[in-house]
Write an enzyme that holds these catalytic residues in place. Sequence first.
Site, PDB file in Angstrom:
ATOM      1  N   GLU A 213      16.628   7.707  -3.450  1.00  0.00           N
ATOM      2  CA  GLU A 213      16.227   7.751  -4.858  1.00  0.00           C
ATOM      3  C   GLU A 213      16.778   8.989  -5.561  1.00  0.00           C
ATOM      4  O   GLU A 213      16.455   9.263  -6.708  1.00  0.00           O
ATOM      5  CB  GLU A 213      14.691   7.671  -4.966  1.00  0.00           C
ATOM      6  CG  GLU A 213      14.171   6.289  -4.614  1.00  0.00           C
ATOM      7  CD  GLU A 213      12.646   6.145  -4.702  1.00  0.00           C
ATOM      8  OE1 GLU A 213      11.947   7.167  -4.629  1.00  0.00           O
ATOM      9  OE2 GLU A 213      12.185   5.002  -4.824  1.00  0.00           O
TER      10      GLU A 213
ATOM     11  N   GLU B  58       2.750   2.317  -3.326  1.00  0.00           N
ATOM     12  CA  GLU B  58       3.380   3.604  -3.608  1.00  0.00           C
ATOM     13  C   GLU B  58       4.822   3.634  -3.078  1.00  0.00           C
ATOM     14  O   GLU B  58       5.727   4.089  -3.752  1.00  0.00           O
ATOM     15  CB  GLU B  58       2.527   4.716  -2.979  1.00  0.00           C
ATOM     16  CG  GLU B  58       3.161   6.090  -2.882  1.00  0.00           C
ATOM     17  CD  GLU B  58       3.463   6.757  -4.218  1.00  0.00           C
ATOM     18  OE1 GLU B  58       2.997   6.257  -5.265  1.00  0.00           O
ATOM     19  OE2 GLU B  58       4.178   7.771  -4.222  1.00  0.00           O
TER      20      GLU B  58
ATOM     21  N   VAL C 155      12.663   0.142   4.209  1.00  0.00           N
ATOM     22  CA  VAL C 155      13.179  -0.324   5.493  1.00  0.00           C
ATOM     23  C   VAL C 155      14.491   0.409   5.728  1.00  0.00           C
ATOM     24  O   VAL C 155      15.325   0.499   4.808  1.00  0.00           O
ATOM     25  CB  VAL C 155      13.413  -1.855   5.472  1.00  0.00           C
ATOM     26  CG1 VAL C 155      14.013  -2.331   6.795  1.00  0.00           C
ATOM     27  CG2 VAL C 155      12.110  -2.595   5.181  1.00  0.00           C
TER      28      VAL C 155
ATOM     29  N   TYR D 283      11.737  -7.482  -6.164  1.00  0.00           N
ATOM     30  CA  TYR D 283      10.361  -7.621  -6.649  1.00  0.00           C
ATOM     31  C   TYR D 283      10.243  -8.764  -7.648  1.00  0.00           C
ATOM     32  O   TYR D 283       9.273  -9.523  -7.621  1.00  0.00           O
ATOM     33  CB  TYR D 283       9.859  -6.310  -7.262  1.00  0.00           C
ATOM     34  CG  TYR D 283       9.695  -5.204  -6.248  1.00  0.00           C
ATOM     35  CD1 TYR D 283      10.372  -4.003  -6.384  1.00  0.00           C
ATOM     36  CD2 TYR D 283       8.870  -5.366  -5.129  1.00  0.00           C
ATOM     37  CE1 TYR D 283      10.235  -2.987  -5.448  1.00  0.00           C
ATOM     38  CE2 TYR D 283       8.729  -4.364  -4.190  1.00  0.00           C
ATOM     39  CZ  TYR D 283       9.422  -3.181  -4.351  1.00  0.00           C
ATOM     40  OH  TYR D 283       9.290  -2.184  -3.418  1.00  0.00           O
TER      41      TYR D 283
END
Lengths: 169, 172
Positions: free
Chosen positions: B27, B90, B94, B138
């Site tokens: 990230e 949260e 993987v 998602y």
Amino acid sequence: MDFSIRAATVEDCKDIARMVKELAEYEKCTHLVKTTQKDLEQDGFSKNPSFHGIIAEVPEQHRTKDGHTKIGYSLYFYSYSSWSGRDIYMEDLYVMSEFRGKGIGKALMSKVAQLGLAAGCGQLDFLVLDWNKSSLDFYLNQGCTDVTTDIGYHYMSCKEEALEHLAQP
Amino acid sequence: MNFKIRAATKEDCKEISRMILELAVFEKMPDQVKISHEELERDGFCQNPFFECLVAEVPEEKSKEGFTVVGYAMYYYTYSTWRGRSVFLEDLYVMPEFRGNGIGKGLLSKVAEVGKKKECVRLQLSVLDWNTPARDFYAAQGAQDLTDSEGWHFIRFDNQNLDNLANEAPKD
């Protein structure tokens, strides 16, 4: 104006339920409110509460035309960041419109921050709608960061049929 | 690939901490990770835990460094004054060499299942706008992007700003 901030009790749930609806109306989402006074009593004041609350009250001589002295609230709970540890999340912050501009909203939010720090929390997080300019300005003036605009975090939610489907083992 | 999803134990915290850092590197914010396995052990395994965690194990294989715990999902319970009890995801992670085997979906489904057993009506999460594979994943599971569709923004107070705000709280 004289006002006081204190921890909410189960007896406050009738007023909290009233103000939850008022806040939803302001956010143009009245149709989304499914919780009742009884839900708040069970969920907030049982052995393992799902949330905590604080209430702003004014003395009798300042009560509203409908007779209310409980004129603001904040609901919060403890959350977690895998990067920084314990957090506090402010679910709602609301002051009845006729009592705004007197520092009550700021006092409620500061109290949540204080409670969070006392519990070892490193962040206070919450959501605000992008069109709610007066709230956004209020929060930004207190020194917060809009992590959606600045870092690019998007809020996603899965409910109803999608959640049922996802939860199939 | 044979994998198993189970509740994390205190002993898993070192592996979870390793993977938290791997996710933060992905990230592009590794310097934001301030806590270690010690805080996870204290906060996740006390009487009133701040979070719960699932781990994914591959008992018959190992990663090239020898790890058998190859994914995790960290979540906690939240509350919506409109809808009631919810669960917030949260982290979901993987290790790259184990992706594409259904492990991420397995972890996500398990969080949803756990949440449903606790009468949660929503599963919420946040995702970075540039993380297209995650957003697509998602969305494919039925999640809606409420920042895009309704305009919700995450606001945060931390560090000095949080201290300043708390210092202005009315005295009891």
